[in-house]
Design a protein around this motif. Structure first.
Motif, PDB file in Angstrom:
ATOM      1  N   LYS A 496       0.703  -1.227  -0.044  1.00 19.20           N
ATOM      2  CA  LYS A 496      -0.029  -0.084   0.032  1.00 19.20           C
ATOM      3  C   LYS A 496       0.960   1.365  -0.061  1.00 19.20           C
ATOM      4  O   LYS A 496       0.663   2.131  -0.655  1.00 19.20           O
ATOM      5  CB  LYS A 496      -0.896   0.088   1.288  1.00 19.20           C
ATOM      6  CG  LYS A 496      -2.039  -0.900   1.308  1.00 19.20           C
ATOM      7  CD  LYS A 496      -2.894  -0.988   2.149  1.00 19.20           C
ATOM      8  CE  LYS A 496      -3.980  -2.060   2.388  1.00 19.20           C
ATOM      9  NZ  LYS A 496      -4.960  -1.720   3.404  1.00 19.20           N
ATOM     10  N   CYS A 499       2.329   1.774  -3.388  1.00 13.58           N
ATOM     11  CA  CYS A 499       1.298   2.003  -4.711  1.00 13.58           C
ATOM     12  C   CYS A 499       0.983   3.614  -4.397  1.00 13.58           C
ATOM     13  O   CYS A 499       0.902   4.262  -5.135  1.00 13.58           O
ATOM     14  CB  CYS A 499       0.331   1.148  -4.502  1.00 13.58           C
ATOM     15  SG  CYS A 499       0.692  -0.503  -4.986  1.00 13.58           S
ATOM     16  N   ARG A 500       0.810   3.857  -3.027  1.00 11.76           N
ATOM     17  CA  ARG A 500       0.633   5.325  -2.692  1.00 11.76           C
ATOM     18  C   ARG A 500       1.692   6.191  -3.379  1.00 11.76           C
ATOM     19  O   ARG A 500       1.469   7.423  -3.998  1.00 11.76           O
ATOM     20  CB  ARG A 500       0.130   5.501  -1.208  1.00 11.76           C
ATOM     21  CG  ARG A 500      -0.281   7.071  -0.986  1.00 11.76           C
ATOM     22  CD  ARG A 500      -0.503   6.960   0.563  1.00 11.76           C
ATOM     23  NE  ARG A 500      -1.128   6.064   1.196  1.00 11.76           N
ATOM     24  CZ  ARG A 500      -0.625   5.180   2.154  1.00 11.76           C
ATOM     25  NH1 ARG A 500       0.548   5.231   2.631  1.00 11.76           N
ATOM     26  NH2 ARG A 500      -1.304   4.217   2.547  1.00 11.76           N
ATOM     27  N   ARG A 501       2.842   5.765  -3.268  1.00 12.74           N
ATOM     28  CA  ARG A 501       4.071   6.685  -3.380  1.00 12.74           C
ATOM     29  C   ARG A 501       4.098   6.833  -5.105  1.00 12.74           C
ATOM     30  O   ARG A 501       4.350   7.547  -5.600  1.00 12.74           O
ATOM     31  CB  ARG A 501       5.471   6.429  -2.871  1.00 12.74           C
ATOM     32  CG  ARG A 501       6.522   7.069  -2.865  1.00 12.74           C
ATOM     33  CD  ARG A 501       7.604   6.927  -2.228  1.00 12.74           C
ATOM     34  NE  ARG A 501       8.149   5.625  -2.603  1.00 12.74           N
ATOM     35  CZ  ARG A 501       8.898   5.383  -3.662  1.00 12.74           C
ATOM     36  NH1 ARG A 501       9.425   6.468  -4.182  1.00 12.74           N
ATOM     37  NH2 ARG A 501       9.348   4.253  -4.034  1.00 12.74           N
ATOM     38  N   LEU A 502       3.969   5.742  -5.667  1.00 10.43           N
ATOM     39  CA  LEU A 502       4.222   5.455  -7.142  1.00 10.43           C
ATOM     40  C   LEU A 502       2.738   5.973  -8.033  1.00 10.43           C
ATOM     41  O   LEU A 502       2.798   5.930  -9.004  1.00 10.43           O
ATOM     42  CB  LEU A 502       4.715   4.129  -7.576  1.00 10.43           C
ATOM     43  CG  LEU A 502       6.055   3.736  -6.956  1.00 10.43           C
ATOM     44  CD1 LEU A 502       6.267   2.131  -7.332  1.00 10.43           C
ATOM     45  CD2 LEU A 502       7.074   4.336  -7.535  1.00 10.43           C
ATOM     46  N   ASN A 503       1.599   6.170  -7.137  1.00 12.18           N
ATOM     47  CA  ASN A 503       0.388   6.543  -7.536  1.00 12.18           C
ATOM     48  C   ASN A 503       0.025   5.685  -8.684  1.00 12.18           C
ATOM     49  O   ASN A 503      -0.388   5.419  -9.820  1.00 12.18           O
ATOM     50  CB  ASN A 503       0.634   7.742  -8.448  1.00 12.18           C
ATOM     51  CG  ASN A 503      -0.779   8.615  -8.774  1.00 12.18           C
ATOM     52  OD1 ASN A 503      -1.810   8.125  -8.168  1.00 12.18           O
ATOM     53  ND2 ASN A 503      -0.888   9.269  -9.649  1.00 12.18           N
ATOM     54  N   ARG A 504      -0.223   4.326  -8.026  1.00 14.42           N
ATOM     55  CA  ARG A 504      -0.546   2.879  -8.877  1.00 14.42           C
ATOM     56  C   ARG A 504      -1.689   2.210  -8.011  1.00 14.42           C
ATOM     57  O   ARG A 504      -1.596   2.463  -6.706  1.00 14.42           O
ATOM     58  CB  ARG A 504       0.601   1.906  -8.825  1.00 14.42           C
ATOM     59  CG  ARG A 504       2.031   2.541  -9.563  1.00 14.42           C
ATOM     60  CD  ARG A 504       1.705   2.877 -11.157  1.00 14.42           C
ATOM     61  NE  ARG A 504       1.271   1.685 -11.860  1.00 14.42           N
ATOM     62  CZ  ARG A 504       2.297   0.899 -12.281  1.00 14.42           C
ATOM     63  NH1 ARG A 504       3.506   1.126 -12.352  1.00 14.42           N
ATOM     64  NH2 ARG A 504       1.961  -0.133 -13.064  1.00 14.42           N
TER      65      ARG A 504
END
Length: 620
Positions: A496, A499-504
């Motif tokens: 999580k 994905c939040r950091r990579l905007n995925r």
């Protein structure tokens, strides 16, 4: 005045004014004339000059400022520097100086004795007065009478109460403000013992003897006194709160009495009392709010305690329990565990829940600093220190004062620095490189090492005395392969974040991928898992998570299967034995030995250790 003229000794001696040539770079009097020798040498013309700093005494800083002004302006004068004669007596002089051309740091210094100047002026004025005769004397007498009248006008116009007493304590004058504040008339007070009339008792009713009064000491023992809270008594018997200054009065150097200047502070004291009561009430309310806030924070903390530590395995629960035990104390903590097991996270949690949480947590990673720079980084340095420092710099120990110092990879600390660190921690003081002054040290120490205790003692990477100092409360962070039940929670949490950091979008972790992750040994532990989740977030294009793990292509079960190869099974057995030995500290037999943990006979375990070629280095 040119340098050529100054170099002529006869010319310097011919000048009646006290003059000297001073070399400021060497604090040396190059030459002086007879007037300067008499003035500074206490009347001895033939005395040799001392270093000029001897004649400056405590006024050296003011003289340095004067020299800077001379250097800036080319010439200057001052009366702010008091010189000292050879016998130590003060000389009030006017100093005039200008640089000597062609001589760096040399100045020409002329000295004018202001006392002698004043005496000459006074003598001349008296002679003129005598010559002027009776008419001028009458004019002078009238002038002083007018001056006295003006002084009386000034005294009566002053807002503060002012009165004078003679050497017997009798009142000599009282101004208008004093009469109004006290309610007494001039006839009531003049020529009377004013202490017995306005200063006879303390506010609590105790008698106030005149010998104990600061005003009495002023005209008896030549002392200036500033009193900020006493009482004077009015004629009607009511007290007024006053602050006053009593100063001795001299006539031709003879003590003749004292003058008292006072102010009515009754209203101010009343206002201060009301303000103090209001502040006490505010403080009580603040304390109450702080207690309520502390209660709420404690409730929130208990609900979300150590929320950064993810896992539900017995090992994680034990770590959390030990954090709760030690955090509220000041005990030194030694955290051990492989790289990537979260030692830094445990140290942070201990600090966050300790009484030092409002002070900094200073992280010092020994392995990230070059050996020659470790001492300066840890203890600080002064400009010009032996290591060639260009500026003053505090060390990690100073920065952690009042807070917590986290020493990571303590086994990487040079052995010669370990002894100095131990001394600083035990003595509670630190000295910067290039300095001799000790600074107090109040820190809580948390250390971390990737070595087991047996390895530390066997290899000597950490000094025995330092290890004993640090190892007050040990906390062991187990590797991820020994707490595989934590992998699902950790993987989901780290995925999580990635994905939040990579905007995925967050992909789904399938059962097969989870089995693959739980079958993997994770030599890099949580740090490797974090990297794997970030890599998986990048490569996963569909809704399902795609993970790439090194060395699992052949060892991992094929898709759709639920079995392991024999080689993999043997490896798992070997790893399980090593984990048990590590948990038991290398002991095989006994109630807490590895055999008991594995629930097999010690003879069986010894046989397996030999067959798998397991050595102490494997579980260290």
């Amino acid at each position: 005045m040119s340098l050529d003229l100054l170099n002529a000794d006869s010319l310097l001696q011919s000048i009646p004014e006290a003059m000297l040539v001073l070399d400021t770079t060497e604090d040396r009097v190059v030459d002086w004339n007879q007037s300067a020798a008499r003035l500074l040498g206490n009347g001895h013309e033939g005395s040799a000059p001392l270093p000029f700093s001897h004649y400056l005494g405590k006024d050296m800083p003011r003289f340095v400022v004067f020299l800077e002004e001379v250097d800036h302006r080319g010439a200057s004068w001052t009366r702010d520097v008091t010189l000292r004669a050879g016998d130590g007596s003060a000389l009030n002089c006017e100093l005039r100086a200008q640089p000597v051309p062609g001589q760096d740091g040399w100045i020409i210094l002329a000295l004018t004795d202001l006392r002698a100047l004043d005496q000459r002026a006074e003598t001349a004025a008296l002679a003129e007065t005598f010559r002027a005769g009776l008419v001028n004397w009458k004019r002078t007498e009238g002038f002083f009478a007018e001056l006295e009248r003006q002084n009386q006008l000034i005294l009566n116009a002053a807002g503060e109460g002012i009165y004078g007493v003679n050497a017997e304590g009798k009142t000599t004058f009282v101004n208008r403000a004093a009469r109004e504040m006290l309610g007494w008339t001039s006839e009531d007070l003049l020529g009377k013992d004013i202490h017995s009339m306005i200063h006879h008792h303390h506010l609590n009713g105790e008698h106030y003897p005149s010998q104990q009064c600061p005003i009495y000491r002023s005209f008896r023992f030549e002392q200036v006194h500033r009193i900020e809270d006493e009482v004077f008594w009015r004629k009607d018997g009511k007290p007024i709160r006053v602050e006053y200054v009593s100063t001795p009065i001299y006539d031709q150097k003879v003590l003749v009495g004292a003058v008292v200047i006072f102010r009515d502070i009754t209203e101010r004291k009343e206002s201060e009392r009301k303000l103090r009561e209001a502040m006490e009430e505010v403080a009580a309310l603040r304390d109450r709010l702080e207690q309520e806030n502390a209660y709420l924070q404690e409730a929130i903390t208990s609900e979300r305690a150590h929320h950064d530590i993810i896992g539900s395995s017995p090992a994680i629960r034990q770590i959390v329990a030990r954090i709760d035990l030690v955090a509220k104390t000041t005990a030194t903590v030694l955290i051990s565990g492989e790289t990537g097991t979260g030692k830094s996270l445990v140290a942070t949690e201990i600090h966050k829940t300790s009484p030092r949480a409002r002070r900094p947590l200073i992280h010092f990673k020994c392995s990230s600093v070059a050996p020659e720079e470790v001492e300066a980084e840890l203890f600080g340095q002064m400009r010009g220190a032996p290591n060639g420092a260009m500026r003053d710099k505090p060390g990690k120990l100073e920065l952690a004062h009042g807070g917590t110092l986290f020493i990571d990879d303590v086994e990487e600390l040079p052995v010669e620095i370990q002894g100095k660190l131990l001394h600083a921690l035990q003595s509670g003081s630190v000295t910067r490189l290039g300095d001799t002054r000790e600074k107090p040290l109040d820190i809580r120490v948390i250390a971390a090492t990737s070595l087991a205790e047996e390895t530390v003692r066997r290899t000597g990477r950490i000094r025995e005395d330092l290890f004993l100092f640090l190892n007050v409360f040990p906390i062991n962070c187990l590797p991820l392969r020994d707490r595989r039940e934590d992998i699902p929670l950790l993987a989901a949490h780290l995925l999580k974040i990635a994905c939040r950091r990579l905007n995925r979008p967050v992909p789904v972790i399938t059962e097969r991928v989870m089995q693959q992750m739980q079958a993997y040994d994770w030599p890099g532990n949580v740090r490797e898992l974090h990297n794997a989740m970030e890599r998986a977030a990048i490569v996963s294009q569909d809704r399902k998570l795609v993970i790439e793990l090194s060395g699992t292509t052949q060892d991992a079960p094929a898709p759709g299967t639920r079995f392991h190869t024999e080689a993999r099974m043997q490896e798992m057995i070997r790893d399980n034995i090593i984990a048990a030995l590590r948990e038991a500290g290398g002991r095989v037999s006994g109630p807490t030995g590895a055999a008991a943990l594995l629930q097999i006979k010690p003879t069986t375990l010894y046989s397996r250790i030999k067959s798998f070629d397991i050595t102490p280095l494997d579980w260290a």
